[in-house]
Design an enzyme around this catalytic site. Structure first.
Site, short mmCIF file in Angstrom:
data_model
loop_
_atom_site.label_atom_id
_atom_site.label_comp_id
_atom_site.label_asym_id
_atom_site.label_seq_id
_atom_site.Cartn_x
_atom_site.Cartn_y
_atom_site.Cartn_z
N ASP A 15 35.76 44.35 45.15
CA ASP A 15 34.95 43.40 45.91
C ASP A 15 35.06 43.57 47.42
O ASP A 15 34.94 42.61 48.18
CB ASP A 15 35.31 41.94 45.53
N GLU A 16 35.29 44.79 47.85
CA GLU A 16 35.47 45.04 49.28
C GLU A 16 34.16 45.02 50.05
O GLU A 16 34.13 45.02 51.28
CB GLU A 16 36.15 46.40 49.51
N LYS A 18 31.57 47.22 48.68
CA LYS A 18 31.08 48.59 48.41
C LYS A 18 29.56 48.61 48.24
O LYS A 18 28.89 49.53 48.71
CB LYS A 18 31.73 49.14 47.12
N GLY A 19 29.03 47.57 47.56
CA GLY A 19 27.58 47.51 47.33
C GLY A 19 26.80 47.59 48.63
O GLY A 19 25.86 48.36 48.76
N GLY A 42 30.55 44.08 40.07
CA GLY A 42 29.49 43.23 40.61
C GLY A 42 29.31 43.63 42.06
O GLY A 42 30.16 43.31 42.90
N HIS A 43 28.27 44.40 42.34
CA HIS A 43 28.07 44.93 43.70
C HIS A 43 26.88 44.22 44.34
O HIS A 43 25.76 44.30 43.84
CB HIS A 43 27.83 46.45 43.64
N GLN A 226 35.28 48.76 41.24
CA GLN A 226 36.63 48.21 41.36
C GLN A 226 37.28 48.73 42.65
O GLN A 226 36.58 48.98 43.60
CB GLN A 226 37.50 48.54 40.12
N GLY A 304 32.06 34.70 38.71
CA GLY A 304 32.05 33.45 39.47
C GLY A 304 33.44 32.87 39.71
O GLY A 304 33.59 31.80 40.29
P1 GDP Z 1 31.71 45.00 45.91
O1 GDP Z 1 32.08 44.70 44.51
O2 GDP Z 1 32.74 45.83 46.60
O3 GDP Z 1 30.33 45.58 46.06
O4 GDP Z 1 31.70 43.60 46.68
P2 GDP Z 1 31.06 42.22 46.14
O5 GDP Z 1 29.60 42.31 46.23
O6 GDP Z 1 31.67 41.83 44.84
O7 GDP Z 1 31.65 41.20 47.19
C1 GDP Z 1 31.43 41.33 48.55
C2 GDP Z 1 30.76 40.05 49.05
O8 GDP Z 1 30.84 40.00 50.45
C3 GDP Z 1 29.28 39.99 48.73
O9 GDP Z 1 28.93 38.65 48.54
C4 GDP Z 1 28.62 40.52 50.00
O10 GDP Z 1 27.29 40.05 50.19
C5 GDP Z 1 29.55 39.98 51.04
N1 GDP Z 1 29.66 40.81 52.26
C6 GDP Z 1 29.68 42.16 52.37
N2 GDP Z 1 29.90 42.52 53.65
C7 GDP Z 1 30.02 41.36 54.36
C8 GDP Z 1 30.30 41.07 55.73
O11 GDP Z 1 30.49 41.94 56.55
N3 GDP Z 1 30.38 39.74 56.06
C9 GDP Z 1 30.20 38.74 55.16
N4 GDP Z 1 30.31 37.49 55.59
N5 GDP Z 1 29.96 38.99 53.86
C10 GDP Z 1 29.87 40.28 53.47
P1 IMO Z 2 33.83 45.55 41.74
O1 IMO Z 2 33.25 46.88 41.41
C1 IMO Z 2 37.25 42.88 41.41
C2 IMO Z 2 39.56 43.07 37.71
C3 IMO Z 2 39.54 41.88 36.79
C4 IMO Z 2 40.93 41.99 36.19
C5 IMO Z 2 41.13 43.49 36.04
C6 IMO Z 2 40.79 44.03 34.66
O2 IMO Z 2 32.84 44.46 41.85
O3 IMO Z 2 34.74 45.65 42.92
P2 IMO Z 2 38.51 44.48 33.38
O4 IMO Z 2 37.38 43.56 33.02
O5 IMO Z 2 38.11 45.62 34.24
O6 IMO Z 2 39.30 44.93 32.19
O7 IMO Z 2 39.51 43.56 34.25
O8 IMO Z 2 40.26 44.09 37.00
N1 IMO Z 2 38.25 43.63 38.06
C7 IMO Z 2 37.67 43.49 39.26
N2 IMO Z 2 38.06 42.80 40.35
N3 IMO Z 2 36.13 43.61 41.45
C8 IMO Z 2 35.73 44.33 40.39
O9 IMO Z 2 34.68 45.18 40.44
C9 IMO Z 2 36.50 44.26 39.20
N4 IMO Z 2 36.38 44.81 37.98
C10 IMO Z 2 37.46 44.43 37.29
O10 IMO Z 2 39.35 40.69 37.50
O11 IMO Z 2 41.88 41.52 37.11
MG MG Z 3 32.31 43.07 43.24
#
Ligand code: GDP
Ligand code: IMO
Ligand code: MG
Length: 436
Positions: A15-16, A18-19, A42-43, A226, A304
């Site tokens: 969740d850094e 990446k998307g 979830g990107h 991840q 969520g």
């Molecule tokens: P991913 O799994 O690495 O693609 O990241 P996620 O989408 O799960 O979570 C990143 C969240 O941070 C998303 O809701 C993005 O819309 C949001 N996001 C990404 N970059 C920024 C940023 O620079 N600032 C803020 N406030 N939100 C960001």
């Molecule tokens: P993105 O690509 C954050 C975590 C789960 C759990 C562990 C194992 O959006 O960054 P799993 O369902 O893979 O067997 O769960 O890994 N996890 C993530 N945490 N972002 C993800 O994907 C994740 N995918 C799995 O919460 O701790």
């Molecule tokens: Mg994510």
């Protein structure tokens, strides 16, 4: 020969952002490839205020002219994939064989995988906190040679016989371990034959496709899911996912030789989050942690669930830089820290009275680690409108320079908001996929 490939990987626990970064870089990509993970990802991509959350389809899908590839290393839930395709279609993004290819070698997440994932989490004394998308059981079957691959769906007799035997075995496990009712192989067979028909035009030899694209000079972007600390080999085992979620996974997960993998971009938040169980040394179990969660909307894009929040962790990030060979960093969500009085970075751990700067392999030892912090003054200014590094408040620049100095990797991109536009590209070629 240099190849025109770039890989985007998470530096932390997922969740850094990446998307967002993949979407941005996809402007210049011909092909975007997912190589591991599955519907657990979830990107999020925000385009002109409209939010898209992608689980299985690469984040390049919003760009016309980009071919997205779901590689052999991904585990595919066909129900979820078809739903994702339909959802994008409803929102004006047509997904078909023109812009999406699915590897014939990818393994399929079957209904019993999802059921076993959920039941095992419910029953386990120490939970992993999985996304319950069937990821672990599907990869376990792949390794045990009890998987079903996309190609197998098109050999009806083989598929029927194999599924019959597998369901018989799974039903014993479901009954004996969890007291759960068994599944009916015939109805699963019919259901999955139907799904197979629906995706047939997308199924391809993606290994050949991606290699030929690279050899033909196309710009290929690999999208990690991840994060490095969730990697099955190099993460905080057993609190990890079940695939190689760092650059090490590219070759096996896409069929691309290591020498063709070019620049590696590591994405890290300006702080740190984790969702699910497992040690997290710089976690903030206090009001400040909650405040960061609310400002950063730190709730899982897939489940969520509230994400645990904490400070940037140099020990863990250094580990990620090493195993991925990260060339450039993209630091996201800097804006989330805008109002804080002071900001900390975990520079080392203290373990049983000793200072260490490497992440311990023993999970109990990691849980005992206490972070050693360096404190930085907050900037207390809005960064979300900055489009150049030198337009950032001086204190924010110092904070980012401290991270790049300690990791020895240039911060090439800074994200200051969810939208594509809210990004600072430093003097670098990061925005260009083509390696020099
Ligand atoms: P991913 O799994 O690495 O693609 O990241 P996620 O989408 O799960 O979570 C990143 C969240 O941070 C998303 O809701 C993005 O819309 C949001 N996001 C990404 N970059 C920024 C940023 O620079 N600032 C803020 N406030 N939100 C960001
Ligand atoms: P993105 O690509 C954050 C975590 C789960 C759990 C562990 C194992 O959006 O960054 P799993 O369902 O893979 O067997 O769960 O890994 N996890 C993530 N945490 N972002 C993800 O994907 C994740 N995918 C799995 O919460 O701790
Ligand atoms: Mg994510």
């Amino acid at each position: 020969m240099r190849f025109r490939t770039t890989c985007v990987v998470g530096v932390q626990w997922g969740d850094e952002g990446k998307g967002k970064i993949v979407d941005l870089l996809s402007r210049e990509a011909d092909v975007v490839v997912r190589f591991q993970g599955g519907g657990n990802a979830g990107h999020t991509v925000v385009r002109d205020g409209e939010k898209f959350v992608l689980h299985l389809i690469p984040s390049g899908v919003l760009h016309r002219g980009t071919t997205c590839v779901i590689g052999n290393g991904v585990v595919i839930d066909l129900v979820q994939l078809l739903e994702e395709i339909r959802d994008l279609g409803r929102r004006g993004i047509r997904v078909g064989s023109r812009n999406l290819l699915v590897s014939e070698r990818a393994h399929v997440v079957m209904p019993y995988h999802k059921q076993l994932d959920a039941l095992s989490e419910k029953a386990a004394a120490s939970k992993i906190g999985t996304t319950q998308r069937g990821i672990g059981p599907c990869y376990a079957d792949k390794a045990a040679r009890k998987g079903i691959r996309v190609a197998d769906l098109y050999n009806p007799t083989f598929f029927k016989n194999r599924l019959g035997a597998l369901v018989e075995e799974k039903n014993k496990v479901l009954g004996a371990l969890y007291g759960a009712p068994g599944l009916d192989a015939d109805s699963i067979w019919m259901e999955y034959r139907r799904y197979a028909e629906q995706i047939e035009s997308l199924v391809a030899d993606t290994t050949c496709y991606v290699n030929e694209a690279i050899d033909g000079g196309k710009r290929v972007l690999f999208e990690g899911a991840q994060g490095s600390l969730l990697d099955i080999d190099f993460g905080t085992y057993p609190y990890v996912t079940s695939s190689n979620s760092d650059a090490c996974g590219i070759s096996a997960g896409a069929g691309v030789p290591p020498k063709k993998v070019g620049r590696i971009v590591g994405v890290a938040k300006a702080y740190c989050t984790r969702v699910g169980e497992g040690p997290f040394p710089t976690e903030l179990n206090d009001e400040l942690g909650k405040r960061i969660r609310e400002i950063g909307h730190e709730y899982g894009a897939t489940t969520g669930r509230p994400r645990r929040c904490g400070w940037f962790d140099l020990v863990a990030s250094r580990h990620a830089v090493m195993i991925n060979g990260i060339d450039e960093l993209a630091i996201t969500k800097l804006d989330v820290l805008d109002q804080l009085d002071e900001i900390k970075i975990g520079v080392a751990y203290e373990l049983d009275g000793r200072r260490i700067d490497r992440i311990p392999v023993d999970v109990d030892a990691l849980a005992r680690c206490r972070p050693v912090y360096e404190t930085f003054p907050g900037w207390k200014k809005d960064t979300s409108k900055a489009r150049r590094f030198d337009a950032l408040p001086k204190a924010a620049q110092r904070y980012l320079r401290a991270i790049e100095g300690a990791l020895g990797v240039r911060v090439a991109m800074v994200s200051v908001g969810t939208d594509r536009m809210k990004t600072i590209l430093r003097r670098t070629r990061i925005a260009r996929i083509a390696a020099d």
